[in-house]
Design a protein around this motif. Structure first.
Motif, mmCIF file in Angstrom:
data_model
loop_
_atom_site.group_PDB
_atom_site.id
_atom_site.type_symbol
_atom_site.label_atom_id
_atom_site.label_comp_id
_atom_site.label_asym_id
_atom_site.label_seq_id
_atom_site.Cartn_x
_atom_site.Cartn_y
_atom_site.Cartn_z
ATOM 1 N N ASN A 1 10.248 0.442 -15.028
ATOM 2 C CA ASN A 1 10.235 -0.035 -13.644
ATOM 3 C C ASN A 1 10.122 -1.553 -13.544
ATOM 4 O O ASN A 1 10.378 -2.133 -12.484
ATOM 5 N N THR A 2 9.718 -2.198 -14.630
ATOM 6 C CA THR A 2 9.561 -3.646 -14.611
ATOM 7 C C THR A 2 10.710 -4.379 -15.294
ATOM 8 O O THR A 2 10.721 -5.611 -15.325
ATOM 9 N N ILE B 1 20.614 -1.771 -12.220
ATOM 10 C CA ILE B 1 19.495 -2.326 -11.469
ATOM 11 C C ILE B 1 20.089 -3.185 -10.360
ATOM 12 O O ILE B 1 21.036 -3.954 -10.592
ATOM 13 N N ALA B 2 19.566 -3.051 -9.152
ATOM 14 C CA ALA B 2 20.098 -3.798 -8.010
ATOM 15 C C ALA B 2 20.200 -5.282 -8.339
ATOM 16 O O ALA B 2 19.262 -5.883 -8.868
ATOM 17 N N GLY B 3 21.351 -5.859 -8.052
ATOM 18 C CA GLY B 3 21.591 -7.258 -8.359
ATOM 19 C C GLY B 3 22.305 -7.470 -9.677
ATOM 20 O O GLY B 3 22.805 -8.566 -9.951
ATOM 21 N N GLY B 4 22.367 -6.432 -10.513
ATOM 22 C CA GLY B 4 23.074 -6.496 -11.790
ATOM 23 C C GLY B 4 24.232 -5.529 -11.805
ATOM 24 O O GLY B 4 24.480 -4.811 -10.836
ATOM 25 N N SER C 1 17.592 12.733 -19.118
ATOM 26 C CA SER C 1 16.429 12.352 -18.319
ATOM 27 C C SER C 1 16.826 11.234 -17.367
ATOM 28 O O SER C 1 17.638 10.370 -17.710
ATOM 29 N N LEU C 2 16.247 11.262 -16.159
ATOM 30 C CA LEU C 2 16.549 10.266 -15.136
ATOM 31 C C LEU C 2 15.296 9.472 -14.804
ATOM 32 O O LEU C 2 14.218 10.034 -14.635
ATOM 33 N N PHE C 3 15.455 8.161 -14.700
ATOM 34 C CA PHE C 3 14.384 7.255 -14.284
ATOM 35 C C PHE C 3 14.965 6.424 -13.143
ATOM 36 O O PHE C 3 15.846 5.595 -13.378
ATOM 37 N N GLN C 4 14.506 6.658 -11.921
ATOM 38 C CA GLN C 4 15.185 6.007 -10.808
ATOM 39 C C GLN C 4 14.271 5.790 -9.606
ATOM 40 O O GLN C 4 13.346 6.556 -9.348
ATOM 41 N N THR C 5 14.575 4.714 -8.907
ATOM 42 C CA THR C 5 13.991 4.411 -7.614
ATOM 43 C C THR C 5 15.157 4.077 -6.699
ATOM 44 O O THR C 5 15.824 3.050 -6.898
ATOM 45 N N ALA C 6 15.453 4.949 -5.757
ATOM 46 C CA ALA C 6 16.645 4.808 -4.929
ATOM 47 C C ALA C 6 16.688 3.428 -4.276
ATOM 48 O O ALA C 6 15.699 2.956 -3.716
ATOM 49 N N GLN D 1 5.301 8.247 -19.207
ATOM 50 C CA GLN D 1 3.895 7.869 -19.087
ATOM 51 C C GLN D 1 3.741 6.390 -18.763
ATOM 52 O O GLN D 1 2.867 5.995 -17.971
ATOM 53 N N ARG D 2 4.597 5.571 -19.331
ATOM 54 C CA ARG D 2 4.438 4.128 -19.166
ATOM 55 C C ARG D 2 4.964 3.622 -17.829
ATOM 56 O O ARG D 2 4.731 2.466 -17.477
ATOM 57 N N LEU D 3 5.619 4.486 -17.077
ATOM 58 C CA LEU D 3 5.988 4.121 -15.718
ATOM 59 C C LEU D 3 4.746 3.898 -14.858
ATOM 60 O O LEU D 3 4.792 3.162 -13.863
ATOM 61 N N ALA D 4 3.645 4.529 -15.248
ATOM 62 C CA ALA D 4 2.384 4.397 -14.506
ATOM 63 C C ALA D 4 1.475 3.322 -15.088
ATOM 64 O O ALA D 4 0.320 3.190 -14.671
#
Length: 245
Positions: free
Chosen positions: A77-78, A120-123, A35-40, A65-68
């Motif tokens: 996402n947080t 994650i960007a910055g890491g 499974s992929l969880f991503q925000t380009a 579900q908890r992404l929303a």
């Protein structure tokens, strides 16, 4: 059962899982286990699962579900770091196990495990193995691969050939050799395989590639590797023991 493999490299990560699931010899099916969880441009997270299918599907569903749900403590996402994100995945797995394990105990094993990777960007890019208890370990340059599920048959080639410094292309080749060894020795693991390749600092997007049994590259790797082993064994010196003469 399944076989999941994560390779942690200087250049990125290769995450792969087979798709076979079975509940006895007369009930075999193909199920996606990556499974992929991503925000380009912001974050890329990849999750491979092994173990009880009901448990792994519940974890993936709850994470989606908890992404929303902005206020959820398990919203990927947080997450500020990949460590925080791995803690969230472990927490959701613990939640599912606490809810279901006691009911499943009389019928089978409810346990599951995951490989969780990304950046994650910055890491920095990171790879974790998450156990049924929700705790986890992390890959490193000294320990550059992690496995879940049916691990033993695909491990010897990794012990001999896997290093942190190999290229992503070499890692793909090594992954397919490891999976071929597992398929040859364990009926509970079979193609197609799902593979996600992530290049360090690209921050996505990533697509999972499906590799069927008749894939040309996979066929080339498994046939040439097999013939190379046979040739190598033939070329090894014979013993001089009297009882063999």
């Amino acid at each position: 059962m399944t076989y999941g493999l994560g390779l942690y490299l200087h250049d990125g990560i290769v995450l792969t899982a087979d798709t076979r699931t079975n509940a006895g010899v007369d009930h075999v099916a193909t199920v996606e286990k990556i499974s992929l969880f991503q925000t380009a441009g912001e974050r890329v997270m990849m999750l491979a699962s092994a173990g009880n299918l009901a448990t792994t599907q519940a974890v993936v569903t709850l994470l989606n579900q908890r992404l929303a749900q902005p206020d959820s403590p398990y919203n990927l996402n947080t997450a500020r770091t990949m460590f925080d994100a791995a803690t969230m995945v472990g927490g959701v797995l613990r939640e599912v196990m606490d809810t279901n394990a006691k009911y499943v105990a009389g019928y089978g094993d409810a346990s599951a495990s995951f490989l969780f990777a990304g950046q994650i960007a910055g890491g920095r890019h990171r790879l974790f193995q998450i156990y049924s208890a929700g705790n986890f370990i992390e890959a490193s340059a000294d320990t550059p691969f992690l496995q879940i599920g049916e691990t033993k048959y695909g491990k010897p080639i990794l012990d001999r050939a896997m290093t942190y410094g190999i290229s992503l292309s070499e890692a793909v080749k090594l992954t397919l050799i490891s999976f071929d060894a597992t398929v040859r020795s364990n009926l509970s693991v079979a193609p197609p395989f799902d593979m996600a390749v992530y290049r360090r600092d690209s921050i996505g997007p990533v697509k999972a590639r499906r590799i069927p049994e008749n894939d040309d590259y996979f066929h080339t790797i498994r046939s040439r590797y097999s013939s190379s082993i046979q040739e190598m064994v033939r070329n090894l010196p014979l013993n001089d023991w009297d009882e063999c003469q």
